[in-house]
Scaffold this active site. Sequence first.
Site, PDB file in Angstrom:
ATOM      1  N   GLY A  50       0.993  -0.988  -0.049  1.00  0.00           N
ATOM      2  CA  GLY A  50       0.249  -0.055  -0.439  1.00  0.00           C
ATOM      3  C   GLY A  50       0.968   1.301   0.116  1.00  0.00           C
ATOM      4  N   GLY A 105       1.877  23.101   0.862  1.00  0.00           N
ATOM      5  CA  GLY A 105       0.687  23.169  -0.311  1.00  0.00           C
ATOM      6  C   GLY A 105       0.233  22.229   0.608  1.00  0.00           C
ATOM      7  N   ILE A 140      -0.915  22.411   4.821  1.00  0.00           N
ATOM      8  CA  ILE A 140      -2.048  22.300   5.226  1.00  0.00           C
ATOM      9  C   ILE A 140      -3.805  21.447   6.304  1.00  0.00           C
ATOM     10  CG2 ILE A 140      -4.549  23.322   3.802  1.00  0.00           C
ATOM     11  CD1 ILE A 140      -2.029  25.402   4.135  1.00  0.00           C
ATOM     12  N   GLU A 141      -3.223  20.298   4.969  1.00  0.00           N
ATOM     13  CA  GLU A 141      -4.121  19.668   5.956  1.00  0.00           C
ATOM     14  C   GLU A 141      -3.569  19.046   6.851  1.00  0.00           C
ATOM     15  OE1 GLU A 141      -4.740  16.631   2.353  1.00  0.00           O
ATOM     16  OE2 GLU A 141      -3.764  15.623   3.458  1.00  0.00           O
ATOM     17  N   GLU A 145       5.571  29.659   4.221  1.00  0.00           N
ATOM     18  CA  GLU A 145       5.495  29.641   3.159  1.00  0.00           C
ATOM     19  C   GLU A 145       6.647  30.365   1.541  1.00  0.00           C
ATOM     20  OE1 GLU A 145       4.905  28.267  -0.799  1.00  0.00           O
ATOM     21  OE2 GLU A 145       4.159  26.816   0.845  1.00  0.00           O
ATOM     22  N   VAL A 204       7.753  20.513   3.046  1.00  0.00           N
ATOM     23  CA  VAL A 204       8.728  21.232   1.982  1.00  0.00           C
ATOM     24  C   VAL A 204       8.767  20.572   0.610  1.00  0.00           C
ATOM     25  CG1 VAL A 204       9.626  22.826   3.552  1.00  0.00           C
ATOM     26  CG2 VAL A 204      10.675  20.777   2.547  1.00  0.00           C
ATOM     27  N   MET A 261       3.107  14.809  -7.916  1.00  0.00           N
ATOM     28  CA  MET A 261       3.175  13.030  -7.062  1.00  0.00           C
ATOM     29  C   MET A 261       2.102  12.684  -6.441  1.00  0.00           C
ATOM     30  SD  MET A 261       7.265  13.547  -5.690  1.00  0.00           S
ATOM     31  CE  MET A 261       7.948  13.741  -7.208  1.00  0.00           C
ATOM     32  N   HIS A 306     -31.698  18.193  -8.079  1.00  0.00           N
ATOM     33  CA  HIS A 306     -32.059  18.910  -6.521  1.00  0.00           C
ATOM     34  C   HIS A 306     -32.380  18.412  -5.838  1.00  0.00           C
ATOM     35  CE1 HIS A 306     -33.184  22.896  -5.297  1.00  0.00           C
ATOM     36  NE2 HIS A 306     -34.194  22.563  -4.924  1.00  0.00           N
TER      37      HIS A 306
END
Length: 478
Positions: A39, A196, A200-201, A217, A283, A330, A457
């Site tokens: 995995g 990136g 951010i996550e 950044e 980074v 990637m 909808h």
Amino acid sequence: MADQYDIIVIGGGPGGYVAAIRAAQLGFKTAVVEREHLGGICLNWGCIPTKALLRSAEIYHYMEHAKDYGLSAEKIGFDAAAIVQRSRGVSGRLNMGVGGLLKKNKVDVIWGEATLTKPGEVVVAAPKKAAMQPQNPAPRGTLPAGTYAAKHIIVATGARPRVLPGIEPDGKLIWTYFEAMVPPTMPKSVLVMGSGAIGIEFASFYRTMGAEVTVVEVLPQILPVEDAEIAGLARKRFEKQGIKIITGAKVTKVAKGANSVTATIDDGKGTQDITAERMISAVGVVGNVENLGLEKLGVKMDRGTIVTDGLGRTNVPGLYAIGDVAGPPMLAHKAEHEGVICVETIKGLHTHAMDKLKIPGCTYCNPQIASVGLTEAKAKEAGYDIRVGRFPFLGNGKAIALGEPDGLVKTIFDKKTGQLLGAHMIGAEVTELIQGFVIAMNLETTEEELIHAVFPHPTLSEMMHESVMDAYGRAIHI
């Protein structure tokens, strides 16, 4: 005499195990060499476990805001160890699933580290480090280290975190994503270097769990690969949540304390020191190309990745490369698709190189961000005369009902032909919506077909429809 295979895949990550399964489906005698865990990073230390962490953070956020939905919740709290345990459990379950899929498709698994000694030959040695062991018991039928031969060898060794000189992660105070996913306790403050998707996550996760978070950044824009308008909206939302963001700046020095890190930040106008309990280095990543024997075989490289022809073929006959080790973007889904293309090319089926502009990107922060194709700036740079459509979440009934009124769907079209050039989203569940635009781009759909399509909808997907119509002056609900 070496054991003979049609195809040997080096690396059992998303690209490697998918390539192996597709090869077996096509009748090839196939083996996968894996040194650590089936995995790969994605399933064990990346895509999947981070989504489990972010899901816990999302539920915690909703519990904290229960009154917004007419509900009540008291004594809200969390157990950091239990959150991590759940995340690791999710990865472990899927890890075992990959082993089951390989066994089902009669793909052999060779446990160890591979070296390419000559064309068509792979020497597999036992993992050098004690830590390099399978996360779960090896699948039944796993083969030992030894010498193996194959007419076709596919390198799918993935990537690892990039390390900046002088700011090397130590596993205690300075983390990579490995350590950031398994914190023994929740730090009270975190400094994230890099904005990136990975950075951010983690910034989003730790902020939601209560940490003071600062993101640094080096470029002028956070989420540098995203459309500038979407990135700007994301920054406003993050700052509203309490995340401090410093752009156009870099970390020049780090001083370690007993239980903290002090980083010197240089923005070109001056410096400032920021102290946090932990620092996350996000980074970027670098391809795992070392110790494979690639130089000896004369494999062409470019900036630390293997050069291929778009169909997985390297400059050495019989040797192929897919996934992160074959260059950007990637992403796991790019690796999986490359694996299929590569194997089908070996089989002699009709294949064509993947169009990287049609590979979607997703960031699972709060709010979510998703995109495909050209940004507005890139479309203009490419010489297109464009139409741009926008539709806000505030105009969508489902978004209002969900309590998620903040967000935007943006579409970019070629004014001359109606070709959809790009789509960019920020808001609730956009990572699940972007595939609609991916399919549209692959089918070479124009604005006419999208406008005439009927969207259900009430759904968030209606905003996709409205954004297209807005590009042509036909939006209804704004």
